[in-house]
Design a protein around this motif. Structure first.
Motif, PDB file in Angstrom:
ATOM      1  N   CYS A 180       0.774  -1.328   0.124  1.00  0.00           N
ATOM      2  CA  CYS A 180       0.073  -0.073   0.202  1.00  0.00           C
ATOM      3  C   CYS A 180       0.783   1.303   0.128  1.00  0.00           C
ATOM      4  CB  CYS A 180      -0.803  -0.277   1.326  1.00  0.00           C
ATOM      5  SG  CYS A 180      -1.737   1.711   1.498  1.00  0.00           S
ATOM      6  N   PRO A 181       0.731   2.305  -1.067  1.00  0.00           N
ATOM      7  CA  PRO A 181       1.387   3.664  -0.871  1.00  0.00           C
ATOM      8  C   PRO A 181       1.531   4.425   0.409  1.00  0.00           C
ATOM      9  CG  PRO A 181      -0.587   3.652  -2.380  1.00  0.00           C
ATOM     10  CD  PRO A 181      -0.684   2.206  -2.084  1.00  0.00           C
ATOM     11  N   PHE A 182       0.438   4.101   1.152  1.00  0.00           N
ATOM     12  CA  PHE A 182       0.185   4.977   2.340  1.00  0.00           C
ATOM     13  C   PHE A 182       1.044   4.267   3.549  1.00  0.00           C
ATOM     14  CE2 PHE A 182      -3.297   5.860  -0.290  1.00  0.00           C
ATOM     15  CZ  PHE A 182      -3.577   7.489  -0.225  1.00  0.00           C
ATOM     16  N   VAL A 183       1.450   2.852   3.288  1.00  0.00           N
ATOM     17  CA  VAL A 183       2.128   2.366   4.229  1.00  0.00           C
ATOM     18  C   VAL A 183       3.735   2.491   3.706  1.00  0.00           C
ATOM     19  CG1 VAL A 183       2.989   0.040   5.098  1.00  0.00           C
ATOM     20  CG2 VAL A 183       0.501   0.486   4.750  1.00  0.00           C
ATOM     21  N   VAL A 184       3.762   2.568   2.544  1.00  0.00           N
ATOM     22  CA  VAL A 184       5.095   2.948   1.983  1.00  0.00           C
ATOM     23  C   VAL A 184       5.665   4.204   2.576  1.00  0.00           C
ATOM     24  CG1 VAL A 184       6.554   3.305   0.056  1.00  0.00           C
ATOM     25  CG2 VAL A 184       5.213   1.297   0.236  1.00  0.00           C
ATOM     26  N   LYS A 185       4.605   5.313   2.341  1.00  0.00           N
ATOM     27  CA  LYS A 185       4.985   6.456   2.768  1.00  0.00           C
ATOM     28  C   LYS A 185       5.325   6.617   4.319  1.00  0.00           C
ATOM     29  CE  LYS A 185       1.791   9.647   4.497  1.00  0.00           C
ATOM     30  NZ  LYS A 185       0.691  10.368   4.563  1.00  0.00           N
ATOM     31  N   PHE A 209     -11.870  -5.500  14.882  1.00  0.00           N
ATOM     32  CA  PHE A 209     -11.585  -4.170  15.449  1.00  0.00           C
ATOM     33  C   PHE A 209     -12.313  -3.167  14.374  1.00  0.00           C
ATOM     34  CE2 PHE A 209      -8.269  -5.891  18.041  1.00  0.00           C
ATOM     35  CZ  PHE A 209      -8.214  -5.058  18.900  1.00  0.00           C
ATOM     36  N   GLY A 210     -12.806  -3.713  13.414  1.00  0.00           N
ATOM     37  CA  GLY A 210     -13.332  -2.699  12.223  1.00  0.00           C
ATOM     38  C   GLY A 210     -12.159  -1.846  11.507  1.00  0.00           C
ATOM     39  N   ALA A 211     -11.084  -2.528  11.318  1.00  0.00           N
ATOM     40  CA  ALA A 211      -9.887  -2.009  10.355  1.00  0.00           C
ATOM     41  C   ALA A 211     -10.411  -1.946   9.356  1.00  0.00           C
ATOM     42  CB  ALA A 211      -8.671  -2.940  10.889  1.00  0.00           C
ATOM     43  N   LYS A 212     -10.130  -0.799   8.564  1.00  0.00           N
ATOM     44  CA  LYS A 212     -10.745  -0.508   7.154  1.00  0.00           C
ATOM     45  C   LYS A 212      -9.664  -0.230   6.317  1.00  0.00           C
ATOM     46  CE  LYS A 212     -15.180   0.780   8.806  1.00  0.00           C
ATOM     47  NZ  LYS A 212     -15.053   0.546  10.187  1.00  0.00           N
ATOM     48  N   THR A 213      -8.623   0.553   6.762  1.00  0.00           N
ATOM     49  CA  THR A 213      -7.568   0.928   5.893  1.00  0.00           C
ATOM     50  C   THR A 213      -6.227   0.523   6.402  1.00  0.00           C
ATOM     51  OG1 THR A 213      -7.339   2.999   7.264  1.00  0.00           O
ATOM     52  CG2 THR A 213      -8.949   3.206   5.515  1.00  0.00           C
ATOM     53  N   THR A 214      -5.257   0.721   5.489  1.00  0.00           N
ATOM     54  CA  THR A 214      -3.934   0.600   5.882  1.00  0.00           C
ATOM     55  C   THR A 214      -3.000   1.790   5.397  1.00  0.00           C
ATOM     56  OG1 THR A 214      -3.404  -0.565   3.749  1.00  0.00           O
ATOM     57  CG2 THR A 214      -3.775  -1.950   5.665  1.00  0.00           C
ATOM     58  N   PRO A 215      -2.538   2.644   6.679  1.00  0.00           N
ATOM     59  CA  PRO A 215      -2.721   2.142   8.010  1.00  0.00           C
ATOM     60  C   PRO A 215      -4.175   2.659   8.765  1.00  0.00           C
ATOM     61  CG  PRO A 215      -1.461   4.126   7.923  1.00  0.00           C
ATOM     62  CD  PRO A 215      -1.867   3.700   6.413  1.00  0.00           C
ATOM     63  N   HIS A 216      -4.530   1.759   9.564  1.00  0.00           N
ATOM     64  CA  HIS A 216      -5.548   2.147  10.531  1.00  0.00           C
ATOM     65  C   HIS A 216      -5.006   2.010  11.789  1.00  0.00           C
ATOM     66  CE1 HIS A 216     -10.195   2.119  11.284  1.00  0.00           C
ATOM     67  NE2 HIS A 216      -9.707   2.801  11.906  1.00  0.00           N
ATOM     68  N   MET A 217      -5.111   2.841  12.726  1.00  0.00           N
ATOM     69  CA  MET A 217      -4.267   2.965  14.136  1.00  0.00           C
ATOM     70  C   MET A 217      -5.420   2.567  15.240  1.00  0.00           C
ATOM     71  SD  MET A 217      -1.246   3.329  12.696  1.00  0.00           S
ATOM     72  CE  MET A 217      -0.221   3.283  14.366  1.00  0.00           C
ATOM     73  N   PHE A 218      -4.951   2.032  16.225  1.00  0.00           N
ATOM     74  CA  PHE A 218      -5.693   1.778  17.556  1.00  0.00           C
ATOM     75  C   PHE A 218      -4.577   2.031  18.656  1.00  0.00           C
ATOM     76  CE2 PHE A 218      -8.423  -0.148  14.149  1.00  0.00           C
ATOM     77  CZ  PHE A 218      -9.690   0.052  14.485  1.00  0.00           C
ATOM     78  N   VAL A 219      -5.039   2.603  19.587  1.00  0.00           N
ATOM     79  CA  VAL A 219      -4.183   2.819  20.765  1.00  0.00           C
ATOM     80  C   VAL A 219      -5.229   2.174  21.923  1.00  0.00           C
ATOM     81  CG1 VAL A 219      -3.134   4.175  22.486  1.00  0.00           C
ATOM     82  CG2 VAL A 219      -3.062   4.740  19.914  1.00  0.00           C
ATOM     83  N   ILE A 220      -4.429   1.086  22.732  1.00  0.00           N
ATOM     84  CA  ILE A 220      -5.419   0.614  23.775  1.00  0.00           C
ATOM     85  C   ILE A 220      -4.682   0.764  24.992  1.00  0.00           C
ATOM     86  CG2 ILE A 220      -6.055  -1.600  24.478  1.00  0.00           C
ATOM     87  CD1 ILE A 220      -5.692  -2.612  21.489  1.00  0.00           C
ATOM     88  N   GLY A 221      -5.486   1.381  25.878  1.00  0.00           N
ATOM     89  CA  GLY A 221      -4.934   1.859  27.517  1.00  0.00           C
ATOM     90  C   GLY A 221      -4.532   0.449  28.116  1.00  0.00           C
ATOM     91  N   LYS A 222      -4.015   0.576  29.133  1.00  0.00           N
ATOM     92  CA  LYS A 222      -3.552  -0.350  30.269  1.00  0.00           C
ATOM     93  C   LYS A 222      -4.942  -1.138  30.779  1.00  0.00           C
ATOM     94  CE  LYS A 222       0.554   1.981  31.654  1.00  0.00           C
ATOM     95  NZ  LYS A 222       1.501   2.439  32.853  1.00  0.00           N
ATOM     96  N   ASP A 223      -6.120  -0.438  30.498  1.00  0.00           N
ATOM     97  CA  ASP A 223      -7.322  -1.101  31.233  1.00  0.00           C
ATOM     98  C   ASP A 223      -7.970  -1.910  30.110  1.00  0.00           C
ATOM     99  OD1 ASP A 223      -7.757   0.840  29.415  1.00  0.00           O
ATOM    100  OD2 ASP A 223      -9.491   2.088  30.724  1.00  0.00           O
ATOM    101  N   THR A 234     -10.170   9.995  15.038  1.00  0.00           N
ATOM    102  CA  THR A 234     -10.192  10.756  13.554  1.00  0.00           C
ATOM    103  C   THR A 234     -10.336   9.849  12.550  1.00  0.00           C
ATOM    104  OG1 THR A 234      -7.827   9.913  13.350  1.00  0.00           O
ATOM    105  CG2 THR A 234      -8.308  12.004  14.754  1.00  0.00           C
ATOM    106  N   LYS A 235     -10.628  10.204  11.404  1.00  0.00           N
ATOM    107  CA  LYS A 235     -10.950   9.545  10.216  1.00  0.00           C
ATOM    108  C   LYS A 235      -9.441   8.753   9.618  1.00  0.00           C
ATOM    109  CE  LYS A 235     -14.139  10.938   7.383  1.00  0.00           C
ATOM    110  NZ  LYS A 235     -14.912  11.745   6.291  1.00  0.00           N
ATOM    111  N   PRO A 236      -9.545   7.351   9.645  1.00  0.00           N
ATOM    112  CA  PRO A 236      -8.367   6.835   9.027  1.00  0.00           C
ATOM    113  C   PRO A 236      -8.435   6.990   7.326  1.00  0.00           C
ATOM    114  CG  PRO A 236     -10.239   5.192   9.619  1.00  0.00           C
ATOM    115  CD  PRO A 236     -10.669   6.308   9.801  1.00  0.00           C
ATOM    116  N   TYR A 237      -7.212   6.914   7.012  1.00  0.00           N
ATOM    117  CA  TYR A 237      -7.040   7.000   5.559  1.00  0.00           C
ATOM    118  C   TYR A 237      -6.255   6.028   4.861  1.00  0.00           C
ATOM    119  CZ  TYR A 237      -2.537   9.215   6.365  1.00  0.00           C
ATOM    120  OH  TYR A 237      -1.252   9.649   6.858  1.00  0.00           O
ATOM    121  N   GLY A 238      -6.113   5.729   3.771  1.00  0.00           N
ATOM    122  CA  GLY A 238      -5.285   4.832   3.187  1.00  0.00           C
ATOM    123  C   GLY A 238      -5.919   3.697   2.251  1.00  0.00           C
TER     124      GLY A 238
END
Length: 219
Positions: A84-89, A154-168, A210-214
């Motif tokens: 994916c060019p967005f991952v390459v970026k 997770f509902g991952a739709k794009t590459t990259p699509h980012m998720f941050v998961i807290g300690k909880d 935020t809105k993921p892109y890729g």
């Protein structure tokens, strides 16, 4: 063919049919690459408990999300496709991902890339992912989710699509890596970095969603 049009058509091919090439060629790149709905994909929201998973990386090591959260770790998930060019970026043109990882790796933050591409699809397979891990000097694991079960949970739709998961174990951030939804420009706001800084400081994340892109995830 102009360079701009060539870039747009390349994005159309990478998008895997979410948006037609003719549409992309006629309109702004930014509007062509935002997340679109993918049939069968869930929608984990900020505040929800992250779905647990157990996946094997390119080195054959198994990673279970709940093992990390039980250790009091913050976990970053990066949906990945080396074609994916967005991952390459974010890995080759710029080193946004590895730079952000390096900044937080000693702060109880675990970073995991996940490739949910199905067999035969772009970027799928242990060999190509191991090769690009070495070539791009990625020091964190790339997990193989060939069934797509984890990505869809997770509902991952794009590459990259980012998720941050807290300690909880709850999703604290989901969306884009930064504010530049193009394949050739680095953003001046790194949303994941901001989210991690806020979590570590015990502060409220200013932009938790935020809105993921890729490119589309190749389920």
């Amino acid at each position: 063919m102009t360079k701009n049009l060539t870039t747009k058509l390349a994005i159309a091919m990478c998008a895997g049919g979410l948006i037609g090439a003719a549409t992309i060629a006629a309109g702004p790149v930014e509007n062509a690459v935002v997340a679109a709905g993918v049939m069968g994909v869930g929608d984990v929201k900020v505040g929800d408990q992250a779905p647990d998973f157990s996946l094997v990386d390119t080195a054959g090591t198994t990673h279970k999300l709940s093992d990390y959260t039980k250790q009091g770790k913050i976990v970053v998930l990066e949906w990945f496709n080396p074609g994916c060019p967005f991952v390459v970026k974010n890995h080759e043109t710029f080193t946004t991902m590895t730079d952000t990882y390096a900044e937080f790796k000693d702060k109880d933050v675990v970073w995991l890339a996940v490739n949910s591409g199905a067999a035969g699809k772009q970027g799928n397979g242990k060999e190509i992912n191991a090769k690009m891990k070495s070539q791009w000097k990625i020091d964190y694991p790339i997990l193989l989710d060939e069934t797509g079960a984890t990505g869809k949970a997770f509902g991952a739709k794009t590459t990259p699509h980012m998720f941050v998961i807290g300690k909880d174990g709850a999703v604290a951030y989901r969306g884009a890596i930064d504010n530049a939804p193009t394949p050739n420009k680095q953003g001046d706001v790194n949303y994941v970095k901001d989210a991690l800084n806020s979590l570590i400081a015990g502060e409220t994340i200013s932009k938790p969603d935020t809105k993921p892109y890729g490119c589309s995830v190749k389920y």
